[in-house]
Structure formats: C-alpha cells, structure tokens
Scaffold this motif. Sequence first.
Motif, PDB file in Angstrom:
ATOM      1  N   THR A  62      -0.253  -2.755   0.314  1.00 40.36           N
ATOM      2  CA  THR A  62      -1.074  -4.183   0.227  1.00 40.36           C
ATOM      3  C   THR A  62      -1.901  -4.020   1.515  1.00 40.36           C
ATOM      4  OG1 THR A  62       0.889  -5.118  -0.619  1.00 40.36           O
ATOM      5  CG2 THR A  62      -0.735  -6.202   0.881  1.00 40.36           C
ATOM      6  N   TYR A  63      -3.247  -4.472   1.553  1.00 40.17           N
ATOM      7  CA  TYR A  63      -4.102  -4.194   2.705  1.00 40.17           C
ATOM      8  C   TYR A  63      -4.975  -5.604   2.630  1.00 40.17           C
ATOM      9  CZ  TYR A  63      -7.320  -2.535  -0.805  1.00 40.17           C
ATOM     10  OH  TYR A  63      -8.118  -2.500  -1.989  1.00 40.17           O
ATOM     11  N   TYR A  64      -5.335  -5.724   3.953  1.00 40.49           N
ATOM     12  CA  TYR A  64      -6.371  -7.005   4.090  1.00 40.49           C
ATOM     13  C   TYR A  64      -8.004  -6.404   4.027  1.00 40.49           C
ATOM     14  CZ  TYR A  64      -8.245 -10.855   6.610  1.00 40.49           C
ATOM     15  OH  TYR A  64      -8.951 -11.961   7.171  1.00 40.49           O
ATOM     16  N   LYS A  65      -8.422  -7.039   3.364  1.00 46.23           N
ATOM     17  CA  LYS A  65      -9.992  -6.891   3.142  1.00 46.23           C
ATOM     18  C   LYS A  65     -10.593  -8.058   3.030  1.00 46.23           C
ATOM     19  CE  LYS A  65     -13.114  -3.413   1.405  1.00 46.23           C
ATOM     20  NZ  LYS A  65     -13.073  -2.274   0.445  1.00 46.23           N
ATOM     21  N   LYS A  66     -11.644  -8.510   3.831  1.00 44.14           N
ATOM     22  CA  LYS A  66     -12.686  -9.445   3.627  1.00 44.14           C
ATOM     23  C   LYS A  66     -11.823 -11.012   3.429  1.00 44.14           C
ATOM     24  CE  LYS A  66     -16.275  -6.853   2.069  1.00 44.14           C
ATOM     25  NZ  LYS A  66     -17.302  -6.554   0.860  1.00 44.14           N
ATOM     26  N   GLY A  67     -10.761 -11.208   4.236  1.00 43.25           N
ATOM     27  CA  GLY A  67     -10.078 -12.448   4.134  1.00 43.25           C
ATOM     28  C   GLY A  67      -9.116 -12.365   2.897  1.00 43.25           C
ATOM     29  N   GLN A  68      -8.783 -11.376   2.315  1.00 44.91           N
ATOM     30  CA  GLN A  68      -8.066 -11.467   1.131  1.00 44.91           C
ATOM     31  C   GLN A  68      -6.909 -10.229   1.229  1.00 44.91           C
ATOM     32  OE1 GLN A  68     -10.254 -10.750  -2.466  1.00 44.91           O
ATOM     33  NE2 GLN A  68     -10.663 -13.016  -2.742  1.00 44.91           N
ATOM     34  N   CYS A  69      -5.693 -10.635   0.825  1.00 46.72           N
ATOM     35  CA  CYS A  69      -4.624  -9.602   0.821  1.00 46.72           C
ATOM     36  C   CYS A  69      -4.705  -8.693  -0.536  1.00 46.72           C
ATOM     37  CB  CYS A  69      -3.271 -10.162   1.105  1.00 46.72           C
ATOM     38  SG  CYS A  69      -3.169 -10.699   2.811  1.00 46.72           S
ATOM     39  N   ILE A  70      -4.854  -7.704  -0.693  1.00 51.01           N
ATOM     40  CA  ILE A  70      -5.073  -6.850  -1.890  1.00 51.01           C
ATOM     41  C   ILE A  70      -3.792  -6.116  -2.191  1.00 51.01           C
ATOM     42  CG2 ILE A  70      -6.744  -5.227  -3.358  1.00 51.01           C
ATOM     43  CD1 ILE A  70      -8.965  -6.466  -1.708  1.00 51.01           C
ATOM     44  N   THR A  71      -3.239  -5.807  -3.296  1.00 52.09           N
ATOM     45  CA  THR A  71      -2.075  -4.892  -3.698  1.00 52.09           C
ATOM     46  C   THR A  71      -2.727  -3.943  -4.524  1.00 52.09           C
ATOM     47  OG1 THR A  71      -0.655  -6.548  -3.034  1.00 52.09           O
ATOM     48  CG2 THR A  71       0.129  -4.569  -4.217  1.00 52.09           C
ATOM     49  N   GLU A  72      -2.483  -2.532  -4.351  1.00 49.74           N
ATOM     50  CA  GLU A  72      -2.888  -1.474  -5.333  1.00 49.74           C
ATOM     51  C   GLU A  72      -1.765  -0.607  -5.374  1.00 49.74           C
ATOM     52  OE1 GLU A  72      -6.731   0.477  -5.207  1.00 49.74           O
ATOM     53  OE2 GLU A  72      -7.675  -1.379  -4.349  1.00 49.74           O
ATOM     54  N   LYS A  73      -1.811   0.142  -6.425  1.00 49.30           N
ATOM     55  CA  LYS A  73      -0.850   1.327  -6.792  1.00 49.30           C
ATOM     56  C   LYS A  73      -1.372   2.601  -6.636  1.00 49.30           C
ATOM     57  CE  LYS A  73       2.716   2.783  -9.702  1.00 49.30           C
ATOM     58  NZ  LYS A  73       3.429   2.564 -11.134  1.00 49.30           N
ATOM     59  N   GLY A  74      -1.095   3.496  -5.926  1.00 49.17           N
ATOM     60  CA  GLY A  74      -1.565   4.827  -5.901  1.00 49.17           C
ATOM     61  C   GLY A  74      -0.894   5.947  -5.387  1.00 49.17           C
ATOM     62  N   LEU A  75      -1.402   7.204  -4.941  1.00 51.40           N
ATOM     63  CA  LEU A  75      -0.845   8.134  -4.266  1.00 51.40           C
ATOM     64  C   LEU A  75      -1.428   8.362  -2.847  1.00 51.40           C
ATOM     65  CD1 LEU A  75      -0.626  10.857  -7.121  1.00 51.40           C
ATOM     66  CD2 LEU A  75       1.365   9.743  -6.147  1.00 51.40           C
ATOM     67  N   ILE A  76      -0.607   8.610  -2.070  1.00 50.43           N
ATOM     68  CA  ILE A  76      -1.092   9.051  -0.636  1.00 50.43           C
ATOM     69  C   ILE A  76      -1.567  10.433  -0.680  1.00 50.43           C
ATOM     70  CG2 ILE A  76      -0.272   9.074   1.977  1.00 50.43           C
ATOM     71  CD1 ILE A  76      -0.771   6.117   0.779  1.00 50.43           C
ATOM     72  N   GLN A  77      -2.830  10.825  -0.163  1.00 48.58           N
ATOM     73  CA  GLN A  77      -3.193  12.196  -0.159  1.00 48.58           C
ATOM     74  C   GLN A  77      -3.180  12.607   1.480  1.00 48.58           C
ATOM     75  OE1 GLN A  77      -7.237  12.757  -1.495  1.00 48.58           O
ATOM     76  NE2 GLN A  77      -6.846  14.709  -2.338  1.00 48.58           N
ATOM     77  N   PHE A  78      -3.526  11.696   2.284  1.00 49.87           N
ATOM     78  CA  PHE A  78      -3.718  12.338   3.751  1.00 49.87           C
ATOM     79  C   PHE A  78      -3.464  11.082   4.824  1.00 49.87           C
ATOM     80  CE2 PHE A  78      -6.607  12.870   7.308  1.00 49.87           C
ATOM     81  CZ  PHE A  78      -6.073  14.036   7.743  1.00 49.87           C
ATOM     82  N   VAL A  79      -2.657  11.488   5.736  1.00 45.47           N
ATOM     83  CA  VAL A  79      -2.353  10.404   6.634  1.00 45.47           C
ATOM     84  C   VAL A  79      -2.622  11.156   8.196  1.00 45.47           C
ATOM     85  CG1 VAL A  79      -0.864   9.031   7.939  1.00 45.47           C
ATOM     86  CG2 VAL A  79      -0.603   9.315   5.509  1.00 45.47           C
ATOM     87  N   ASP A  80      -3.545  10.492   8.957  1.00 49.62           N
ATOM     88  CA  ASP A  80      -3.796  10.908  10.155  1.00 49.62           C
ATOM     89  C   ASP A  80      -3.581   9.719  11.137  1.00 49.62           C
ATOM     90  OD1 ASP A  80      -5.025  11.895  12.595  1.00 49.62           O
ATOM     91  OD2 ASP A  80      -6.873  11.588  11.775  1.00 49.62           O
ATOM     92  N   SER A  81      -2.437   9.392  11.787  1.00 48.00           N
ATOM     93  CA  SER A  81      -2.040   8.715  12.554  1.00 48.00           C
ATOM     94  C   SER A  81      -2.582   8.493  13.820  1.00 48.00           C
ATOM     95  CB  SER A  81      -0.602   8.624  12.810  1.00 48.00           C
ATOM     96  OG  SER A  81      -0.182   9.776  13.438  1.00 48.00           O
ATOM     97  N   LEU A  82      -3.174   9.922  14.442  1.00 51.11           N
ATOM     98  CA  LEU A  82      -4.159   9.665  15.546  1.00 51.11           C
ATOM     99  C   LEU A  82      -5.524   9.054  15.428  1.00 51.11           C
ATOM    100  CD1 LEU A  82      -3.050  13.154  17.111  1.00 51.11           C
ATOM    101  CD2 LEU A  82      -2.424  10.985  17.887  1.00 51.11           C
ATOM    102  N   GLY A  83      -6.067   9.523  14.300  1.00 48.38           N
ATOM    103  CA  GLY A  83      -7.446   8.985  13.793  1.00 48.38           C
ATOM    104  C   GLY A  83      -7.268   7.641  13.077  1.00 48.38           C
ATOM    105  N   ASN A  84      -6.142   7.200  13.046  1.00 43.43           N
ATOM    106  CA  ASN A  84      -5.910   5.695  12.399  1.00 43.43           C
ATOM    107  C   ASN A  84      -6.360   5.446  11.068  1.00 43.43           C
ATOM    108  OD1 ASN A  84      -4.888   3.295  12.451  1.00 43.43           O
ATOM    109  ND2 ASN A  84      -6.658   2.331  13.664  1.00 43.43           N
TER     110      ASN A  84
END
Length: 110
Positions: A62-84
């Motif tokens: 669930t993410y926020y984009k252009k004033g709306q909360c959108i929920t999508e289903k998917g696979l995480i491919q890469f996470v860079d916590s330092l690069g946010n």
Amino acid sequence: MQHRGMKKWRPFATVPEQYIGLKEIINKQLEVAQPVLTEEQMEQMNFTLIEALHTNKQVYLTYYKKGQCITEKGLIQFVDSLGNLFVFIDEVFELKNKMSLSELIDVRLA
C-alpha cells in the motif's frame, strides 16, 4: 408522424469545459493526506520487505501517490534502504516499478 425515441437530458452538459472543472473538483475532494508512520511501523515494514525479498513471497503493498492510497500485489526484487528505494514486480502486468520507501504505507505478506 415519426417517433423521436428516448432523448437523454443532460442539463449541465452544455459547455464541455464544465466537465473538466467538475472532474477536478471531485478528484480534489477524494484526495487524502499522506499518513504519518511511526518508527515501529517503518521498522516492521522493513522486516517484511526483507523477508519477502529473501523468501521470494508475494506481498500486498500500500503506497501513497497523488493524493490516493493504492494497494497492489507483487514480488519484491530489490531493496536499498540507504538509497531510500525499492523495486517490485506487480502481479497484473509483471512490470518493474521503482518506488521510494517514503511513499510506502503498509506491506503485508500475501
């Protein structure tokens, strides 16, 4: 005598610019403010993202984009916590989406 059939009455459709203005007003009324997350919620999302990345499980994002909360289903491919940022592949179109971690509201394992 000829029958005219059913005529639709559209009283506010006389000027096409009205549609554009009304649509903008309706969209602004539907906008919501971006939720503020606590440190604990962000930490929990981080653990869930890393778990989904290592186990290759699908997640509900669930993410926020252009004033709306959108929920999508998917696979995480890469996470860079330092690069946010993180990369996920959505289930519907199988497209790679790069997104900022600050836009993320909730992550749940599917």
